[in-house]
Design a protein around this motif. Structure first.
Motif, PDB file in Angstrom:
ATOM      1  N   PRO A 120      11.399   6.151  -7.821  1.00  0.00           N
ATOM      2  CA  PRO A 120      12.055   4.859  -8.067  1.00  0.00           C
ATOM      3  C   PRO A 120      13.108   4.495  -7.031  1.00  0.00           C
ATOM      4  CG  PRO A 120      11.882   6.131 -10.106  1.00  0.00           C
ATOM      5  CD  PRO A 120      11.472   7.052  -8.993  1.00  0.00           C
ATOM      6  N   ALA A 121      13.767   5.506  -6.438  1.00  0.00           N
ATOM      7  CA  ALA A 121      14.782   5.219  -5.424  1.00  0.00           C
ATOM      8  C   ALA A 121      14.198   4.488  -4.221  1.00  0.00           C
ATOM      9  CB  ALA A 121      15.448   6.525  -4.970  1.00  0.00           C
ATOM     10  N   PHE A 122      12.902   4.587  -4.056  1.00  0.00           N
ATOM     11  CA  PHE A 122      12.218   3.872  -2.972  1.00  0.00           C
ATOM     12  C   PHE A 122      12.549   2.383  -3.010  1.00  0.00           C
ATOM     13  CE2 PHE A 122       8.428   1.271  -2.040  1.00  0.00           C
ATOM     14  CZ  PHE A 122       8.210   1.578  -0.715  1.00  0.00           C
ATOM     15  N   LEU A 179       0.830  -1.205   0.000  1.00  0.00           N
ATOM     16  CA  LEU A 179       0.000   0.000   0.000  1.00  0.00           C
ATOM     17  C   LEU A 179       0.868   1.260   0.000  1.00  0.00           C
ATOM     18  CD1 LEU A 179      -2.604  -1.193   2.678  1.00  0.00           C
ATOM     19  CD2 LEU A 179      -2.886  -1.180   0.189  1.00  0.00           C
ATOM     20  N   TYR A 180       1.983   1.213   0.728  1.00  0.00           N
ATOM     21  CA  TYR A 180       2.843   2.391   0.828  1.00  0.00           C
ATOM     22  C   TYR A 180       3.557   2.665  -0.489  1.00  0.00           C
ATOM     23  CZ  TYR A 180       5.946   5.718   3.207  1.00  0.00           C
ATOM     24  OH  TYR A 180       6.609   6.856   3.608  1.00  0.00           O
ATOM     25  N   ALA A 181       3.920   1.603  -1.225  1.00  0.00           N
ATOM     26  CA  ALA A 181       4.611   1.779  -2.504  1.00  0.00           C
ATOM     27  C   ALA A 181       3.744   2.547  -3.496  1.00  0.00           C
ATOM     28  CB  ALA A 181       4.986   0.419  -3.088  1.00  0.00           C
ATOM     29  N   VAL A 231      14.305  -0.232  -0.258  1.00  0.00           N
ATOM     30  CA  VAL A 231      13.616  -1.459   0.159  1.00  0.00           C
ATOM     31  C   VAL A 231      14.562  -2.653   0.032  1.00  0.00           C
ATOM     32  CG1 VAL A 231      11.740  -3.066  -0.380  1.00  0.00           C
ATOM     33  CG2 VAL A 231      11.301  -0.614  -0.383  1.00  0.00           C
ATOM     34  N   ALA A 232      15.303  -2.718  -1.070  1.00  0.00           N
ATOM     35  CA  ALA A 232      16.247  -3.822  -1.276  1.00  0.00           C
ATOM     36  C   ALA A 232      17.365  -3.797  -0.238  1.00  0.00           C
ATOM     37  CB  ALA A 232      16.841  -3.750  -2.679  1.00  0.00           C
ATOM     38  N   LEU A 233      17.890  -2.614   0.070  1.00  0.00           N
ATOM     39  CA  LEU A 233      18.945  -2.493   1.072  1.00  0.00           C
ATOM     40  C   LEU A 233      18.439  -2.880   2.458  1.00  0.00           C
ATOM     41  CD1 LEU A 233      20.625   0.853  -0.063  1.00  0.00           C
ATOM     42  CD2 LEU A 233      21.538  -1.458  -0.323  1.00  0.00           C
ATOM     43  N   VAL A 282      11.210   4.819   4.239  1.00  0.00           N
ATOM     44  CA  VAL A 282      10.081   5.594   4.763  1.00  0.00           C
ATOM     45  C   VAL A 282       9.983   6.962   4.092  1.00  0.00           C
ATOM     46  CG1 VAL A 282       9.103   6.677   6.827  1.00  0.00           C
ATOM     47  CG2 VAL A 282      10.124   4.395   6.978  1.00  0.00           C
ATOM     48  N   PHE A 283      11.115   7.607   3.791  1.00  0.00           N
ATOM     49  CA  PHE A 283      11.077   9.018   3.407  1.00  0.00           C
ATOM     50  C   PHE A 283      11.399   9.309   1.947  1.00  0.00           C
ATOM     51  CE2 PHE A 283      11.910   9.337   8.045  1.00  0.00           C
ATOM     52  CZ  PHE A 283      10.788  10.088   8.388  1.00  0.00           C
ATOM     53  N   VAL A 284      12.088   8.402   1.248  1.00  0.00           N
ATOM     54  CA  VAL A 284      12.508   8.702  -0.121  1.00  0.00           C
ATOM     55  C   VAL A 284      11.417   8.282  -1.113  1.00  0.00           C
ATOM     56  CG1 VAL A 284      14.188   8.200  -1.929  1.00  0.00           C
ATOM     57  CG2 VAL A 284      14.954   8.507   0.436  1.00  0.00           C
TER      58      VAL A 284
END
Length: 399
Positions: free
Chosen positions: A290-292, A226-228, A296-298, A285-287
C-alpha cells in the motif's frame, strides 16, 4: 466576465482536452488485454501520440506569436477527442497509431494558444495560472476513470463514447473567448506586448529541465497501471487507482506551486520541488504494498508544483515569443516524454518493469541541477504592459 470566472472556464476547457493525453496511458491495459500487445507495442502507441505533438506544438507556438487564434481552442479540443474515440474501433495496429496521432495533433494545437489566452486573462497572476494548470491535472485524473467506466463495461468497441468530453469542452470555452474578445476590444490588450529582451540561454536550460520532467512523468503514466498490479498484487482496479493518484496529485501540486511562488520566487520553489521528487520516484519504483500509492502521490505533487511556474518562467524568458514559450513548456512537458517510452518498453520486455523504470529516478535530479543555474526573471504583467504601451502611444511628446 470577471477574471476568476474566465480562468475557471479556461481551466475546465483545459481539463477536457488533457483527458485525451491521460486517455492514451489509460487505454494501455485494455490494448494489452484485448489485442495482446507487448510492452514495446503499447509504447509505440504512446510514441505515436507524442511524436507529432512534440513537433507540432512549437509550430503552433510560432503561429500563435504571429496571429491570435482563439478559435483553435474548441477546434483542437474536438480533434483531440475524435482521435481517441476512433482508436478503439479498429484492430489494426497501424490505424490505431494514426488515430492516436490525430489526437496528439489536436492536443498540440491547443496548448500554445491556451497558454497565451490564460496569460492575458490571468494578468500575470501565478495563482490564476496555477488554477488554469489544475484543469489539465483534473483532466488527466479523470481519464483513467472515464476510460475504465466506458471500456471495462463493453470493450474497446465503446470508445466512440469517449468523444463526449471534447464536445463539452469545445462549447464551454466559447463564453470565455467571447468575454476576452470584448475585454481586449475595450482596452487594446489583445496580444501580449513584446516588452523586454529574450533570454534564450535560460529558456534553453528551462526547456531541458522540462524534458527531463516529461520523461519521468510520461514513463510512469504509461506503465504505472501495469506496475501497480505487480507491486500490490491487485488487478485492474489497483492499476486504475495508481494512475488516478498519479494524475490527481498533480492538481494539488499545481495549486500549491502557484501559492508558494507568491511567497518565494518561482525558481526556488521549482528547485526544491525537484530535489524532493528524487526520493519520491525511488519509493515508487522500489517500495511494495500500500505504501506504493503514497510514493506515487508524492511523485505526482513534486512533478506538478513546478508545472505552471515553468509556463510563466518560459514566457518571461521569451517575452517576445510567449506563444512559442507556452507551446514548449506547457505542451512539450507532456508529449516529448513519449519519445523515450519505447526504450522503456523494450527494456521491460527484455528484463522487468522494475529495472526499466529505475533510470527514471535520475530525471528529477537533472531538472534540479538545471534549475540551480536559472535566474528569476522579472516581467510586467501582460495586461499592464499592453495598457502602458497604449497609454504611451496616445500621450503627447515632451522634450
Amino acid at each position: 466576465m470577471p477574471r476568476n470566472r474566465s480562468i475557471i472556464m479556461l481551466s475546465v476547457g483545459h481539463a477536457c482536452v488533457d483527458i485525451y493525453q491521460g486517455a492514451v496511458a489509460s487505454l494501455v491495459p485494455f490494448f494489452v488485454a484485448e489485442r495482446a500487445y507487448s510492452y514495446a507495442a503499447v509504447s509505440g502507441i504512446v510514441l505515436a501520440a507524442s511524436v507529432l505533438s512534440s513537433v507540432a506544438q512549437p509550430v503552433f507556438g510560432l503561429l500563435t506569436d504571429r496571429w491570435a487564434m482563439p478559435w483553435i481552442l474548441p477546434v483542437s479540443t474536438v480533434l483531440g477527442g475524435l482521435g481517441i474515440a476512433l482508436s478503439g474501433l479498429s484492430g489494426s495496429y497501424p490505424l490505431t497509431l494514426v488515430f492516436v496521432a490525430v489526437s496528439g495533433v489536436g492536443v498540440a494545437a491547443y496548448h500554445p494558444e491556451s497558454a497565451r489566452v490564460a496569460r492575458l486573462v490571468s494578468e500575470g497572476s501565478h495563482t490564476a495560472m496555477g488554477w488554469f494548470s489544475v484543469g489539465g491535472n483534473l483532466g488527466f485524473a479523470a481519464a483513467p476513470l472515464m476510460v475504465t467506466a466506458v471500456v471495462a463495461s463493453g470493450g474497446l468497441r465503446l470508445s466512440p463514447l469517449l468523444v463526449l468530453p471534447a464536445l463539452a469542452g469545445g462549447l464551454l470555452c466559447l463564453p470565455a473567448l467571447r468575454a476576452l474578445r470584448r475585454k481586449t476590444a475595450l482596452d487594446g490588450s489583445g496580444t501580449t506586448a513584446a516588452v523586454g529582451t529574450d533570454d534564450k540561454a535560460s529558456f534553453l536550460k528551462l526547456s531541458l529541465a522540462v524534458v527531463f520532467r516529461s520523461v519521468v512523468f510520461v514513463g510512469l503514466s504509461t506503465f504505472i497501471s501495469l506496475y501497480a498490479r505487480q507491486r500490490t498484487g491487485g488487478g485492474t482496479a489497483a492499476g486504475t487507482a495508481a494512475l488516478f493518484v498519479l494524475y490527481m496529485g498533480g492538481a494539488l501540486g499545481s495549486v500549491l506551486g502557484g501559492s508558494l511562488a507568491n511567497r518565494w520566487d518561482r525558481v526556488t520553489v521549482a528547485r526544491w520541488s525537484y530535489l524532493l521528487t528524487i526520493p519520491a520516484v525511488a519509493g515508487t519504483v522500489f517500495v511494495p504494498g500500500p505504501a506504493f500509492y503514497v510514493f506515487v502521490a508524492l511523485t505526482s505533487a513534486g512533478l506538478y508544483i513546478p508545472f505552471s511556474l515553468q509556463v510563466t518562467l518560459g514566457q518571461d524568458y521569451l517575452p517576445t515569443r510567449v506563444g512559442t514559450a507556452g507551446g514548449i513548456t506547457l505542451g512539450l512537458t507532456v508529449s516529448i516524454g513519449g519519445l523515450v517510452t519505447p526504450l522503456i518498453g523494450t527494456v521491460a520486455d527484455a528484463t522487468s518493469l522494475r529495472i526499466a523504470l529505475t533510470p527514471l529516478i535520475l530525471m528529477p535530479a537533472l531538472s534540479w541541477l538545471l534549475f540551480r543555474t536559472l535566474p528569476e526573471p522579472t516581467a510586467p504583467k501582460p495586461m499592464a504592459a499592453a495598457r502602458a504601451k497604449s497609454s504611451t502611444a496616445g500621450a503627447p511628446v515632451t522634450r
